[in-house]
Motif scaffolding. Structure first.
Motif, mmCIF file in Angstrom:
data_model
loop_
_atom_site.group_PDB
_atom_site.id
_atom_site.type_symbol
_atom_site.label_atom_id
_atom_site.label_comp_id
_atom_site.label_asym_id
_atom_site.label_seq_id
_atom_site.Cartn_x
_atom_site.Cartn_y
_atom_site.Cartn_z
ATOM 1 N N GLN A 131 0.821 -1.207 0.000
ATOM 2 C CA GLN A 131 0.000 0.000 0.000
ATOM 3 C C GLN A 131 0.856 1.258 0.000
ATOM 4 O O GLN A 131 0.484 2.260 -0.615
ATOM 5 C CB GLN A 131 -0.950 -0.002 1.194
ATOM 6 C CG GLN A 131 -2.134 -0.926 0.959
ATOM 7 C CD GLN A 131 -3.229 -0.715 1.967
ATOM 8 O OE1 GLN A 131 -3.002 -0.906 3.148
ATOM 9 N NE2 GLN A 131 -4.397 -0.343 1.489
ATOM 10 N N TRP A 172 -5.124 -0.846 -5.091
ATOM 11 C CA TRP A 172 -5.433 -0.400 -3.727
ATOM 12 C C TRP A 172 -6.653 -1.161 -3.191
ATOM 13 O O TRP A 172 -6.673 -1.609 -2.044
ATOM 14 C CB TRP A 172 -5.702 1.106 -3.711
ATOM 15 C CG TRP A 172 -5.875 1.664 -2.344
ATOM 16 C CD1 TRP A 172 -7.040 1.815 -1.656
ATOM 17 C CD2 TRP A 172 -4.848 2.137 -1.480
ATOM 18 N NE1 TRP A 172 -6.798 2.366 -0.426
ATOM 19 C CE2 TRP A 172 -5.461 2.565 -0.293
ATOM 20 C CE3 TRP A 172 -3.468 2.255 -1.605
ATOM 21 C CZ2 TRP A 172 -4.747 3.095 0.770
ATOM 22 C CZ3 TRP A 172 -2.759 2.780 -0.545
ATOM 23 C CH2 TRP A 172 -3.394 3.189 0.619
ATOM 24 N N CYS A 221 -5.695 -4.624 -2.201
ATOM 25 C CA CYS A 221 -5.022 -4.607 -0.891
ATOM 26 C C CYS A 221 -6.036 -4.497 0.238
ATOM 27 O O CYS A 221 -5.888 -5.157 1.280
ATOM 28 C CB CYS A 221 -4.012 -3.461 -0.811
ATOM 29 S SG CYS A 221 -2.491 -3.763 -1.701
#
Length: 127
Positions: free
Chosen positions: A57, A100, A103
């Protein structure tokens, strides 16, 4: 005139206590007292998977900050028109957004597995 009383070892308040900043462990050895951690300190253990997610991240966040510079660098390697550069920047932003999101899904799976593992440990401990 009377002389002030002398304190002898083991007498008075705090007798038998460790010096300031030291505490006694269950084994009787002295150890430094640590500042308290709010919440449950035992739950702050980072697994390898968590560390990799944090790194991923961080890299995705950094790449999202540098997306314009990345497209400018790409334009120096491959001749791109302004429309193509704008399209490439939009696609790069979309890819980073999807990464993102993946994640975040991975974080939810980590927390769900941790919670189900805790529930399983609780059930095994009760029966």
């Amino acid at each position: 005139m009377s002389m002030p009383k002398k304190k002898t070892a083991g007498a008075g308040r705090g007798a038998g206590r460790s010096p300031a900043g030291l505490a006694r462990s269950p084994g009787g050895r002295r150890r430094l007292s640590l500042p308290s951690i709010p919440g449950h300190g035992g739950r702050l253990v980072l697994t390898t998977r968590m560390r990799l997610l944090i790194i991923a991240q961080g890299l995705i966040f950094y790449a999202s900050l540098q997306d314009e510079e990345t497209i400018e660098w790409l334009a120096t390697l491959v001749p791109l028109s302004k429309a193509q550069a704008a399209l490439a920047e939009g696609l790069l932003g979309l890819v980073l957004f999807l990464l993102w999101g993946l994640c975040m899904i991975a974080w939810m799976r980590v927390f769900t597995q941790d919670r189900s593992g805790q529930d399983r440990r609780d059930r095994e401990g009760r029966t």
